[in-house]
Design a protein around this motif. Sequence first.
Motif, PDB file in Angstrom:
ATOM      1  N   GLU A   1       0.826  -1.202   0.000  1.00 56.39           N
ATOM      2  CA  GLU A   1       0.000   0.000   0.000  1.00 56.39           C
ATOM      3  C   GLU A   1       0.863   1.255   0.000  1.00 56.39           C
ATOM      4  N   GLY A   2       1.955   1.224   0.769  1.00 54.54           N
ATOM      5  CA  GLY A   2       2.866   2.364   0.801  1.00 54.54           C
ATOM      6  C   GLY A   2       3.530   2.612  -0.539  1.00 54.54           C
ATOM      7  N   ALA A   3       3.681   1.558  -1.319  1.00 56.37           N
ATOM      8  CA  ALA A   3       4.271   1.667  -2.656  1.00 56.37           C
ATOM      9  C   ALA A   3       3.196   1.911  -3.723  1.00 56.37           C
ATOM     10  N   ARG A   4       1.983   2.228  -3.265  1.00 53.94           N
ATOM     11  CA  ARG A   4       0.843   2.493  -4.152  1.00 53.94           C
ATOM     12  C   ARG A   4       0.463   1.294  -5.011  1.00 53.94           C
ATOM     13  N   GLU A   5       0.682   0.113  -4.489  1.00 57.84           N
ATOM     14  CA  GLU A   5       0.282  -1.131  -5.155  1.00 57.84           C
ATOM     15  C   GLU A   5      -0.998  -1.643  -4.490  1.00 57.84           C
ATOM     16  N   ARG A   6      -2.024  -0.792  -4.493  1.00 60.62           N
ATOM     17  CA  ARG A   6      -3.232  -1.092  -3.740  1.00 60.62           C
ATOM     18  C   ARG A   6      -3.995  -2.304  -4.268  1.00 60.62           C
ATOM     19  N   ASP A   7      -4.051  -2.486  -5.572  1.00 63.41           N
ATOM     20  CA  ASP A   7      -4.762  -3.651  -6.113  1.00 63.41           C
ATOM     21  C   ASP A   7      -4.109  -4.948  -5.641  1.00 63.41           C
ATOM     22  N   LEU A   8      -2.780  -5.012  -5.736  1.00 66.37           N
ATOM     23  CA  LEU A   8      -2.062  -6.200  -5.270  1.00 66.37           C
ATOM     24  C   LEU A   8      -2.229  -6.360  -3.767  1.00 66.37           C
ATOM     25  N   ALA A   9      -2.130  -5.275  -3.019  1.00 68.10           N
ATOM     26  CA  ALA A   9      -2.299  -5.339  -1.565  1.00 68.10           C
ATOM     27  C   ALA A   9      -3.669  -5.898  -1.203  1.00 68.10           C
ATOM     28  N   ASN A  10      -4.703  -5.468  -1.906  1.00 69.00           N
ATOM     29  CA  ASN A  10      -6.055  -5.968  -1.634  1.00 69.00           C
ATOM     30  C   ASN A  10      -6.180  -7.456  -1.933  1.00 69.00           C
ATOM     31  N   ARG A  11      -5.558  -7.920  -3.021  1.00 68.15           N
ATOM     32  CA  ARG A  11      -5.605  -9.354  -3.355  1.00 68.15           C
ATOM     33  C   ARG A  11      -4.867 -10.181  -2.312  1.00 68.15           C
ATOM     34  N   VAL A  12      -3.679  -9.704  -1.910  1.00 65.52           N
ATOM     35  CA  VAL A  12      -2.889 -10.423  -0.913  1.00 65.52           C
ATOM     36  C   VAL A  12      -3.659 -10.486   0.402  1.00 65.52           C
ATOM     37  N   ARG A  13      -4.245  -9.363   0.819  1.00 66.90           N
ATOM     38  CA  ARG A  13      -5.022  -9.334   2.060  1.00 66.90           C
ATOM     39  C   ARG A  13      -6.197 -10.315   1.992  1.00 66.90           C
ATOM     40  N   ALA A  14      -6.924 -10.297   0.890  1.00 63.00           N
ATOM     41  CA  ALA A  14      -8.073 -11.194   0.738  1.00 63.00           C
ATOM     42  C   ALA A  14      -7.633 -12.655   0.793  1.00 63.00           C
ATOM     43  N   ASP A  15      -6.529 -12.980   0.122  1.00 59.73           N
ATOM     44  CA  ASP A  15      -6.011 -14.353   0.165  1.00 59.73           C
ATOM     45  C   ASP A  15      -5.630 -14.743   1.588  1.00 59.73           C
ATOM     46  N   ALA A  16      -4.968 -13.833   2.296  1.00 59.27           N
ATOM     47  CA  ALA A  16      -4.537 -14.117   3.669  1.00 59.27           C
ATOM     48  C   ALA A  16      -5.737 -14.343   4.587  1.00 59.27           C
ATOM     49  N   ILE A  17      -6.751 -13.520   4.451  1.00 62.84           N
ATOM     50  CA  ILE A  17      -7.954 -13.680   5.271  1.00 62.84           C
ATOM     51  C   ILE A  17      -8.590 -15.033   4.996  1.00 62.84           C
ATOM     52  N   HIS A  18      -8.675 -15.388   3.733  1.00 67.06           N
ATOM     53  CA  HIS A  18      -9.266 -16.685   3.356  1.00 67.06           C
ATOM     54  C   HIS A  18      -8.486 -17.841   3.987  1.00 67.06           C
ATOM     55  N   ILE A  19      -7.176 -17.786   3.902  1.00 65.32           N
ATOM     56  CA  ILE A  19      -6.331 -18.851   4.461  1.00 65.32           C
ATOM     57  C   ILE A  19      -6.442 -18.882   5.986  1.00 65.32           C
ATOM     58  N   TYR A  20      -6.326 -17.723   6.602  1.00 66.58           N
ATOM     59  CA  TYR A  20      -6.274 -17.618   8.070  1.00 66.58           C
ATOM     60  C   TYR A  20      -7.602 -17.977   8.730  1.00 66.58           C
ATOM     61  N   SER A  21      -8.700 -17.800   8.003  1.00 64.09           N
ATOM     62  CA  SER A  21     -10.013 -18.047   8.597  1.00 64.09           C
ATOM     63  C   SER A  21     -10.428 -19.514   8.542  1.00 64.09           C
TER      64      SER A  21
ATOM     65  N   LEU B   1       0.246 -19.662   3.758  1.00 66.84           N
ATOM     66  CA  LEU B   1       0.677 -18.318   4.142  1.00 66.84           C
ATOM     67  C   LEU B   1       2.138 -18.086   3.772  1.00 66.84           C
ATOM     68  N   LEU B   2       2.977 -19.100   3.968  1.00 67.35           N
ATOM     69  CA  LEU B   2       4.383 -18.965   3.557  1.00 67.35           C
ATOM     70  C   LEU B   2       4.487 -18.748   2.054  1.00 67.35           C
ATOM     71  N   ALA B   3       3.709 -19.501   1.285  1.00 66.92           N
ATOM     72  CA  ALA B   3       3.732 -19.358  -0.174  1.00 66.92           C
ATOM     73  C   ALA B   3       3.253 -17.961  -0.583  1.00 66.92           C
ATOM     74  N   LEU B   4       2.248 -17.453   0.107  1.00 70.95           N
ATOM     75  CA  LEU B   4       1.749 -16.111  -0.181  1.00 70.95           C
ATOM     76  C   LEU B   4       2.836 -15.069   0.073  1.00 70.95           C
ATOM     77  N   LEU B   5       3.572 -15.233   1.160  1.00 74.34           N
ATOM     78  CA  LEU B   5       4.685 -14.320   1.443  1.00 74.34           C
ATOM     79  C   LEU B   5       5.764 -14.419   0.372  1.00 74.34           C
ATOM     80  N   ARG B   6       6.116 -15.620  -0.011  1.00 73.39           N
ATOM     81  CA  ARG B   6       7.160 -15.801  -1.041  1.00 73.39           C
ATOM     82  C   ARG B   6       6.747 -15.188  -2.360  1.00 73.39           C
ATOM     83  N   ARG B   7       5.511 -15.453  -2.782  1.00 75.84           N
ATOM     84  CA  ARG B   7       5.027 -14.946  -4.076  1.00 75.84           C
ATOM     85  C   ARG B   7       5.005 -13.427  -4.132  1.00 75.84           C
ATOM     86  N   ASN B   8       4.830 -12.819  -2.994  1.00 74.75           N
ATOM     87  CA  ASN B   8       4.671 -11.369  -2.970  1.00 74.75           C
ATOM     88  C   ASN B   8       5.854 -10.656  -2.369  1.00 74.75           C
TER      89      ASN B   8
END
Length: 86
Positions: A26-46, A57-64
Amino acid sequence: MMEPKSASEELPALYRAVLDRVAELEGARERDLANRVRADAIHIYSRAWDERARRELLALLRRNGSSEPGLPVTGRGLRRRTPSAA
């Protein structure tokens, strides 16, 4: 020798690392990617807090491109932190 942490014990720290990465995006103005990553994380974590969720979650961190220095990754996953000798 310390017992390795279970996946459910590691998930809060992994989720926090993903949210930190989202903030970086988000700080790098990559809001679309940030929103996708957040949504994926919520889905996994829930879902179930198990080994599969830890791997995802590890794969999500690596990919991003996680720049989280506290989460070095090895071939098998999260490297266990050892207490530092002070």
